[in-house]
Design a protein around this motif. Sequence first.
Motif, PDB file in Angstrom:
ATOM      1  N   GLU A1167      36.338  44.486  42.331  1.00  0.00           N
ATOM      2  CA  GLU A1167      36.454  45.825  42.890  1.00  0.00           C
ATOM      3  C   GLU A1167      37.777  46.002  43.621  1.00  0.00           C
ATOM      4  OE1 GLU A1167      33.094  46.448  45.326  1.00  0.00           O
ATOM      5  OE2 GLU A1167      31.668  46.652  43.665  1.00  0.00           O
ATOM      6  N   HIS A1168      38.175  44.983  44.351  1.00  0.00           N
ATOM      7  CA  HIS A1168      39.439  45.068  45.070  1.00  0.00           C
ATOM      8  C   HIS A1168      40.622  45.117  44.103  1.00  0.00           C
ATOM      9  CE1 HIS A1168      42.923  43.421  47.308  1.00  0.00           C
ATOM     10  NE2 HIS A1168      42.420  44.161  48.294  1.00  0.00           N
ATOM     11  N   LYS A1169      40.540  44.367  43.026  1.00  0.00           N
ATOM     12  CA  LYS A1169      41.639  44.305  42.073  1.00  0.00           C
ATOM     13  C   LYS A1169      41.733  45.582  41.238  1.00  0.00           C
ATOM     14  CE  LYS A1169      44.932  42.421  39.625  1.00  0.00           C
ATOM     15  NZ  LYS A1169      46.270  42.191  40.195  1.00  0.00           N
ATOM     16  N   SER A1170      40.601  46.067  40.773  1.00  0.00           N
ATOM     17  CA  SER A1170      40.607  47.222  39.878  1.00  0.00           C
ATOM     18  C   SER A1170      40.540  48.549  40.619  1.00  0.00           C
ATOM     19  CB  SER A1170      39.427  47.137  38.905  1.00  0.00           C
ATOM     20  OG  SER A1170      38.199  47.162  39.626  1.00  0.00           O
ATOM     21  N   GLY A1171      40.076  48.527  41.897  1.00  0.00           N
ATOM     22  CA  GLY A1171      39.977  49.761  42.658  1.00  0.00           C
ATOM     23  C   GLY A1171      38.844  50.660  42.225  1.00  0.00           C
ATOM     24  N   ARG A1172      37.800  50.108  41.653  1.00  0.00           N
ATOM     25  CA  ARG A1172      36.656  50.897  41.216  1.00  0.00           C
ATOM     26  C   ARG A1172      35.366  50.207  41.603  1.00  0.00           C
ATOM     27  NH1 ARG A1172      37.539  51.320  34.908  1.00  0.00           N
ATOM     28  NH2 ARG A1172      35.449  52.246  35.002  1.00  0.00           N
ATOM     29  N   GLN A1173      34.292  50.999  41.786  1.00  0.00           N
ATOM     30  CA  GLN A1173      33.019  50.478  42.230  1.00  0.00           C
ATOM     31  C   GLN A1173      32.126  50.046  41.067  1.00  0.00           C
ATOM     32  OE1 GLN A1173      32.061  49.932  45.402  1.00  0.00           O
ATOM     33  NE2 GLN A1173      34.074  50.637  46.099  1.00  0.00           N
ATOM     34  N   ASN A1174      32.230  50.695  39.933  1.00  0.00           N
ATOM     35  CA  ASN A1174      31.457  50.276  38.767  1.00  0.00           C
ATOM     36  C   ASN A1174      32.423  50.056  37.607  1.00  0.00           C
ATOM     37  OD1 ASN A1174      31.462  52.748  36.833  1.00  0.00           O
ATOM     38  ND2 ASN A1174      30.939  53.624  38.847  1.00  0.00           N
ATOM     39  N   PHE A1175      31.964  49.307  36.610  1.00  0.00           N
ATOM     40  CA  PHE A1175      32.841  48.858  35.542  1.00  0.00           C
ATOM     41  C   PHE A1175      32.366  49.339  34.168  1.00  0.00           C
ATOM     42  CE2 PHE A1175      33.069  45.893  39.054  1.00  0.00           C
ATOM     43  CZ  PHE A1175      34.435  45.854  39.297  1.00  0.00           C
ATOM     44  N   TYR A1176      31.527  50.357  34.165  1.00  0.00           N
ATOM     45  CA  TYR A1176      31.139  50.935  32.892  1.00  0.00           C
ATOM     46  C   TYR A1176      32.351  51.640  32.263  1.00  0.00           C
ATOM     47  CZ  TYR A1176      26.301  50.106  34.223  1.00  0.00           C
ATOM     48  OH  TYR A1176      25.126  49.519  34.583  1.00  0.00           O
ATOM     49  N   GLY A1177      32.608  51.337  31.004  1.00  0.00           N
ATOM     50  CA  GLY A1177      33.735  51.941  30.303  1.00  0.00           C
ATOM     51  C   GLY A1177      35.049  51.220  30.502  1.00  0.00           C
ATOM     52  N   LEU A1178      35.060  50.113  31.232  1.00  0.00           N
ATOM     53  CA  LEU A1178      36.287  49.356  31.443  1.00  0.00           C
ATOM     54  C   LEU A1178      36.647  48.587  30.167  1.00  0.00           C
ATOM     55  CD1 LEU A1178      38.438  48.409  33.524  1.00  0.00           C
ATOM     56  CD2 LEU A1178      36.926  46.482  34.020  1.00  0.00           C
ATOM     57  N   HIS A1179      37.916  48.719  29.713  1.00  0.00           N
ATOM     58  CA  HIS A1179      38.355  48.079  28.474  1.00  0.00           C
ATOM     59  C   HIS A1179      39.288  46.905  28.734  1.00  0.00           C
ATOM     60  CE1 HIS A1179      36.520  51.166  25.993  1.00  0.00           C
ATOM     61  NE2 HIS A1179      37.073  52.100  26.793  1.00  0.00           N
ATOM     62  N   HIS A1180      40.137  47.023  29.738  1.00  0.00           N
ATOM     63  CA  HIS A1180      41.131  45.983  30.000  1.00  0.00           C
ATOM     64  C   HIS A1180      41.010  45.546  31.458  1.00  0.00           C
ATOM     65  CE1 HIS A1180      43.083  46.920  26.166  1.00  0.00           C
ATOM     66  NE2 HIS A1180      42.920  48.208  26.492  1.00  0.00           N
ATOM     67  N   LEU A1181      41.099  44.231  31.674  1.00  0.00           N
ATOM     68  CA  LEU A1181      40.987  43.666  33.007  1.00  0.00           C
ATOM     69  C   LEU A1181      42.079  42.622  33.186  1.00  0.00           C
ATOM     70  CD1 LEU A1181      39.414  43.544  35.674  1.00  0.00           C
ATOM     71  CD2 LEU A1181      37.936  41.814  34.653  1.00  0.00           C
ATOM     72  N   ASP A1182      42.953  42.875  34.155  1.00  0.00           N
ATOM     73  CA  ASP A1182      44.086  41.988  34.406  1.00  0.00           C
ATOM     74  C   ASP A1182      43.830  41.190  35.676  1.00  0.00           C
ATOM     75  OD1 ASP A1182      46.450  40.673  34.509  1.00  0.00           O
ATOM     76  OD2 ASP A1182      47.707  42.437  34.831  1.00  0.00           O
ATOM     77  N   LEU A1183      43.627  39.892  35.515  1.00  0.00           N
ATOM     78  CA  LEU A1183      43.395  38.986  36.648  1.00  0.00           C
ATOM     79  C   LEU A1183      44.482  37.918  36.698  1.00  0.00           C
ATOM     80  CD1 LEU A1183      39.539  38.570  36.264  1.00  0.00           C
ATOM     81  CD2 LEU A1183      40.734  40.050  37.863  1.00  0.00           C
ATOM     82  N   PHE A1184      45.674  38.298  36.416  1.00  0.00           N
ATOM     83  CA  PHE A1184      46.794  37.366  36.363  1.00  0.00           C
ATOM     84  C   PHE A1184      47.102  36.814  37.753  1.00  0.00           C
ATOM     85  CE2 PHE A1184      51.375  36.628  36.786  1.00  0.00           C
ATOM     86  CZ  PHE A1184      51.578  35.685  35.785  1.00  0.00           C
ATOM     87  N   ASN A1185      47.215  35.472  37.794  1.00  0.00           N
ATOM     88  CA  ASN A1185      47.653  34.766  39.007  1.00  0.00           C
ATOM     89  C   ASN A1185      46.809  35.165  40.228  1.00  0.00           C
ATOM     90  OD1 ASN A1185      49.165  32.970  40.497  1.00  0.00           O
ATOM     91  ND2 ASN A1185      50.846  34.398  40.858  1.00  0.00           N
ATOM     92  N   MET A1186      45.486  35.054  40.121  1.00  0.00           N
ATOM     93  CA  MET A1186      44.561  35.367  41.215  1.00  0.00           C
ATOM     94  C   MET A1186      43.963  34.117  41.850  1.00  0.00           C
ATOM     95  SD  MET A1186      44.218  38.749  41.541  1.00  0.00           S
ATOM     96  CE  MET A1186      42.608  38.958  42.265  1.00  0.00           C
ATOM     97  N   ARG A1187      44.434  32.955  41.447  1.00  0.00           N
ATOM     98  CA  ARG A1187      43.939  31.671  41.973  1.00  0.00           C
ATOM     99  C   ARG A1187      42.441  31.499  41.731  1.00  0.00           C
ATOM    100  NH1 ARG A1187      47.048  31.008  47.821  1.00  0.00           N
ATOM    101  NH2 ARG A1187      49.177  31.169  47.003  1.00  0.00           N
ATOM    102  N   ILE A1188      41.971  31.970  40.633  1.00  0.00           N
ATOM    103  CA  ILE A1188      40.551  31.887  40.304  1.00  0.00           C
ATOM    104  C   ILE A1188      40.237  30.492  39.785  1.00  0.00           C
ATOM    105  CG2 ILE A1188      38.718  32.815  38.830  1.00  0.00           C
ATOM    106  CD1 ILE A1188      40.307  35.443  38.806  1.00  0.00           C
ATOM    107  N   ARG A1189      39.197  29.894  40.348  1.00  0.00           N
ATOM    108  CA  ARG A1189      38.757  28.585  39.893  1.00  0.00           C
ATOM    109  C   ARG A1189      37.437  28.642  39.147  1.00  0.00           C
ATOM    110  NH1 ARG A1189      38.689  24.083  44.345  1.00  0.00           N
ATOM    111  NH2 ARG A1189      37.134  25.514  45.189  1.00  0.00           N
ATOM    112  N   ASN A1190      36.587  29.555  39.569  1.00  0.00           N
ATOM    113  CA  ASN A1190      35.248  29.637  38.987  1.00  0.00           C
ATOM    114  C   ASN A1190      34.951  31.090  38.650  1.00  0.00           C
ATOM    115  OD1 ASN A1190      32.626  29.359  38.227  1.00  0.00           O
ATOM    116  ND2 ASN A1190      31.946  28.321  40.084  1.00  0.00           N
ATOM    117  N   ILE A1191      34.620  31.342  37.414  1.00  0.00           N
ATOM    118  CA  ILE A1191      34.296  32.708  36.992  1.00  0.00           C
ATOM    119  C   ILE A1191      32.918  33.114  37.479  1.00  0.00           C
ATOM    120  CG2 ILE A1191      33.933  34.184  34.966  1.00  0.00           C
ATOM    121  CD1 ILE A1191      36.032  32.570  33.538  1.00  0.00           C
ATOM    122  N   GLY A1192      32.032  32.154  37.631  1.00  0.00           N
ATOM    123  CA  GLY A1192      30.699  32.451  38.119  1.00  0.00           C
ATOM    124  C   GLY A1192      29.908  33.309  37.152  1.00  0.00           C
ATOM    125  N   SER A1193      29.000  34.091  37.698  1.00  0.00           N
ATOM    126  CA  SER A1193      28.105  34.905  36.872  1.00  0.00           C
ATOM    127  C   SER A1193      28.437  36.377  36.975  1.00  0.00           C
ATOM    128  CB  SER A1193      26.653  34.673  37.293  1.00  0.00           C
ATOM    129  OG  SER A1193      26.336  33.322  37.273  1.00  0.00           O
TER     130      SER A1193
END
Length: 1481
Positions: A1167-1193
């Motif tokens: 939500e912080h990265k995309s600036g939206r509360q829901n993700f219905y209709g989302l086609h592209h998601l950019d998580l470049f260089n976010m220090r993510i270690r675990n995608i989780g569920s």
Amino acid sequence: MSTGSTCCPSTESSLDSKRQEVTTWGLSQADYAALKSVYSANGVNREQDILSNSDQVQVLEMFLYNFPRICGLRMFTCLSSLSVVQQSINTLEGLVDCIHLNSLWVIECKIYRIQGLNKCTKLEQLFLYSNRIQRVENLESLTALRVLWLCDNEITVVDNLQALFNLEELNLARNAITHVGDSLLANTCLTSINLSDNLIANFNDVATLAKLPKLEDLYYSDPHWGDNPINCLGNYQTYVIFMVPALKSLDSIPLSKEMKSRAASTYREKELYYNVKTQTFYRNVNDVLKVGSEGRESLINIIEHMIGVLLRQSKETEKVLQRCRHTSNTSSYFPGVDLLTEMHFRLTNAINRLVRKVGVIRTQYNRCRSKVCAEYDSHAKRTKVELASGGNVRIEVCTPTDSWYAPCADFVYSRFFVEDYSNVPVDILPTDVYISGIQVNGVLRVHNRYLRNRFELRLPPLQDKVDLDDTLEYVMIGECPELPGELHNCMEHGFRSPIEHTLERAGLLTLCDSLSLADLPRLLAVKPTSCSGTSGDLQVTCGSCVSGVSFTYGDRFADIWSDISQSEVLIAKVYLGRQIRLSGVRQNLLNSLPGAYPGYDSVYWCQSKRNNNRAWYIFDQSLILPEFLVKFEYKVTYKDTIVKHHLGKFGNYSEIGQLGRQSGTCLSLIKKTLTELRGNVRLVTRPIMLFLEACARESSILQAPLHCDTRDNLLSQWVFPRTLNATGILHKLDTSNSGMINMTESVILTYLGARRSSVNVTHINLSSNRIQKIEGLHTCPFLEALVMPFNELSKIEGIDNLKHLRLLDLGHNLITRIDGLNGIPNLKVLELNNNLLFRLEDLNTLRKCTPRLDTLNLRCNAICENKAYNGLVLRRLRALHHLDGLPVMDIDLLSALKSTSVLTPLPILQNAKFHHRVASKTGSWCSRSAVLDAVRSSTQDYAGTSEFDLQTGTQCKNSRNLILEDMKDWGGEVQEVVLEHQCLRRIQNLEQLTSMRRASFRDNAISCIEGLRHCTALEELSLEENDITTIDGLQYLFSLKVLNLSNNRISQIENLSPYVPQLTQLSLEGNAITNLRGLSGLNSIIELYLSNNMIEELREVQQLRHLQKLVVLDLGGNPVSEELDYRCYVVYNLPHIKVFDGIVVDPAERSVAKDRYAGMLTRDVLEHKSGRQNFYGLHHLDLFNMRIRNIGSTFITSEFDCLREINLDSNQVEDICMLAELPNLTVLRLKRNRLEDRPLWSTLFKNRTSQGLQTEISNHLRKQVVLGLPRCDASVSKGDFIQLSEVSMRRPFPSLNTIYLGSNSIKSLLYLRLDVISLTLRELFIEDNAISRLHGINVLTNLEKLVLDRNRIKVLDPQSLTGLVHLRELHINQNGLKSLSHLSPLVRLSSLHLNGNRVAELSEVEKLAVHPQLHELTLISNPVTRKQVYRPMCIRHCRGLLALDGDIISFEERDHVDYLFSPLDAVTVQTAVTCFTPISH
């Protein structure tokens, strides 16, 4: 020492006139001679100088001369400074004419009283130290005084300084002052106060002195004078420096900014600790109260069900009896009318008994709850005392495992003697009930550093006189009836002196070695009640009152005994010293003290029967050290049967759980709840424990004979005689009427019988007919009784014209409002029990429409839950004799009339605390004590005129008008208002309280926050335990720091920001809050308590991330607290939290949370990265260089079904299994991560059965810790399970076309398990890894592009590329490849990139001839490119080649190659080869 001027010569005549004037002034020759000596001491020897220039003298000093009194100063009209040192003067006098006196020194004399200074109005400096002054007085006229020294006197109380507005320096060192109080608050110009070498022993005065705005220098210790006991206490400097931040020096030590900052930090930490301790304790107590409420409701539900069944039977029986009376031939209608009448009588009695039992249960619960609340308030007060004393006064709750618990309990047991209680009067105990033992319930240990220091300081000088081991004893002190609460006061401040007791005309606290001597006076002081007689007369059964809870209606003995049987004694260590025995009675002791027994340290007297049963009184109160407070209760015996406790020695609650399980109610959960309680909570909540035990016991009794199939059968056997069943009457009472009828005239006539007319009908019973509307009664104008319970009525209507109606029974319906009662003024009985009434305003309708109402029943309605219900009903309907099935007692009516649910100025005045001074109507300033006296007298006067007349019940408005008039004078000086347990419904009449800083409206019936608009100075507001549903009305409270809204009905946090910018503590415990929105703007919040709400989503914690000052957070008791690793998640996401759920967050726990959740991809991150509360209709998601270690569920929701491309480049991802279910994911970028040789999928997503899939998904979600998801998405519900089952039947990554796996340290493709994406994958980028073999890639049958750049592939295995029949583009740059063998399976290869390898022979190029569709080939930086015929050979063997090494092959070049390799003679060929020059690269 000198005079202010030089005397000039004068004539003899003028000298004579001066002598005559001296004689006129009344000076004797001795006084005149003494005056001449004073002048001589000041350098004036000639008489003419004395007599001629006396009016010019400004400074006069007298030192070391036995001047008896001050006289002759009338001559010195211009005197500005007078010094009198070490004289024999004992009275201040002769200063009447010194109107210009500016400085006065009367020191080291024998002055015993301050007087004679009324005319010295210009006096600025007054030094009266080293005298014998005992009281500060007569300084009211010295308004210009700036310096006052009264040190080294005998002053005990600081007062009468309010008029000295300009006082800047005050020295009261070396006196006998024990406290300062608020006597200096009017001296706002004070900059220096010296209180050293006094008897100040606590920090209570420090907070008061902090209100002086200009105070800079404070002395509790001075090298010239000495110390106070307060200087020996712990945290002394820290506390004083923090409480008085404007100080520049303390005890002559300069204070730096670092010292102040360190003290402030230390104190705030301690304050946070005690706040958390109090709030955690409050939450635990509320949990127990909640269990008690559930136990009460569980038992009441059982009884209410029985009442409902009996009531239905009763109404049906009444209906049958009525028909019998309307039938001419009764015997033909029913053969057992007499038995039916008996049955109705029995039913009515049974219902009345059960209704009374419900009332008793509620009363007992309220009583037990009140006791728990009182104990909690006492515990909270002790905690505040501990904080206010800097930890020097601490009360510790002991547990049975503590080493001192058993000795204290045994000490009390050993001091109990049954025979001492044999003479307890019948007014307290019935004749067949007597005290047989005691039960110790708890022990509190007293830590008072001041009292211990004083005790230990007094003991060493006594060692030379007596042996301390023989004179130190442990004794008991009981509660004195004349001094309630004195035991707790002794624990904090010590024992009072005999003089203090004499001043208050109170009895003395005596020290006893027998429990009877300590506590029996309290029992004997109980007022006589109606308990005389025997327990049998009072319906007391064996065991009914030992626990303090009895459910027997009218059991006055049990009710009274439950209050007086519990007591406490204080165990103290004392020095008895030399003792003398008294032969007189104890009451004469007070009149003979003090000084009646010189040479002795204590007196004692013995009980007549036993010489070892003694009581002492100690003359020196400092030799008494309180150490333990023991709480106990008495056991009683009924008819030679000792009643045994169901509880063990300290809360063994196992039997309660057993009884609860036998009862079949929620009480079976009691055992688990109680065993988890700590010792202090058990001790405080013990009344509720006993109530729960009684509930379990009563419930088991009520359900004991439950062997029948239905409750109806049970009740018929329990209430009705067997003869009724034998006659078959019960079978004819059909209460399950399945049909619904409409009230028409024909129906009414059918009910009345064919021969009856509806005109003369007086009684109608239509119970249990599912009637939905009252109609058709206009034909019954003389109707007196209408009985219609157990129907489906939703509104009272159709009875407007029934003027003769006296009884209306509409119980057990669906009525929501009380209306439609117009036109029935004669109504006396109204039954509306078991409906849906909830508005208290409906009572006004009853008062208006039913003035003669005698009986009202509103039981089992929501309106009854309101705290103001009983009092409001009795005030509105004063003619009532029965309310809710119980008779209205005179005491209940009197209590209701005295109370009020409206906040008027009178209760505000009675419960207000004022500032130090209040302006009176004359404009003068009154002291705080004077104001309080005036308030008390005013309150008594107003109460005397009475706000209502108890005889007539009429309101007296004069008192209210008087108070409102005076409120303008005293309202502005109110600092605090405490209106708790008043059943108030609204906050009003606070407009004049503009300076109020604290207000408490706890435990009322307030439904909304209002009436605070003018209270702009309010800093603390407590509204806990009310009926508030929304947060509003705080828009003008800009100074609010503490807000308590616990235990209300709030469902949403709103209207706080930006209205309360200074709010530091917010408590919303015990509400219905589901989210934390509305807290984001509270940037000053430090403590936030939200336990026992309905917060379900972990992601709500993200709302608190911006609250950087938040240190304390409590979310216990919410559904979210049951989530796995919930604590770890909160600790990680709120790194500034220091205390969470009442437990300190240590560095180790924070480190574990960081290791676990650092780099976790949560919904909040998305939500912080995309600036939206829901993700219905989302086609592209950019998580470049976010220090993510675990995608989780995060992605296991339907919201991401439209997601087509995810960019996870430059992260630290190790596992992508949780992305496998995205149905439309086509492009996945995972460059520069940490996949290594982990598979791209998990066995979780194999095709499974529904049951197996549900179990595995649930376990996997728990292992992965579902973070940042709504609870409905995070958990696998039944509906979600079906969807996941269908999804799981598809392949993982069902739409994945392109995947980028570059720079992931992959060594083998075999471990990636690429077979699961073989059908959909078109492009695979796996460059910059450590791959040496291509095992496992042959399964990608639909692969079209493969990038293997910068790996370690040196050779292609024979079968490695088998199956890649659709591969069109292959990149194997910079791998060290030497051979191009085994590329033949790539039949559709069109582009081959082999830059930076080790291909050296042209024969390797010839192997590419099998790829007719090869259009692009790059071999840059290979050894073969250095061959002269490299390019012609490549063009010759790859006939379809369009570009080589990036250069397009032209038609001319291809023709040239064809010509070059055409069949010519050798010479031509050699020449051509020599002349051929390859294209440079």
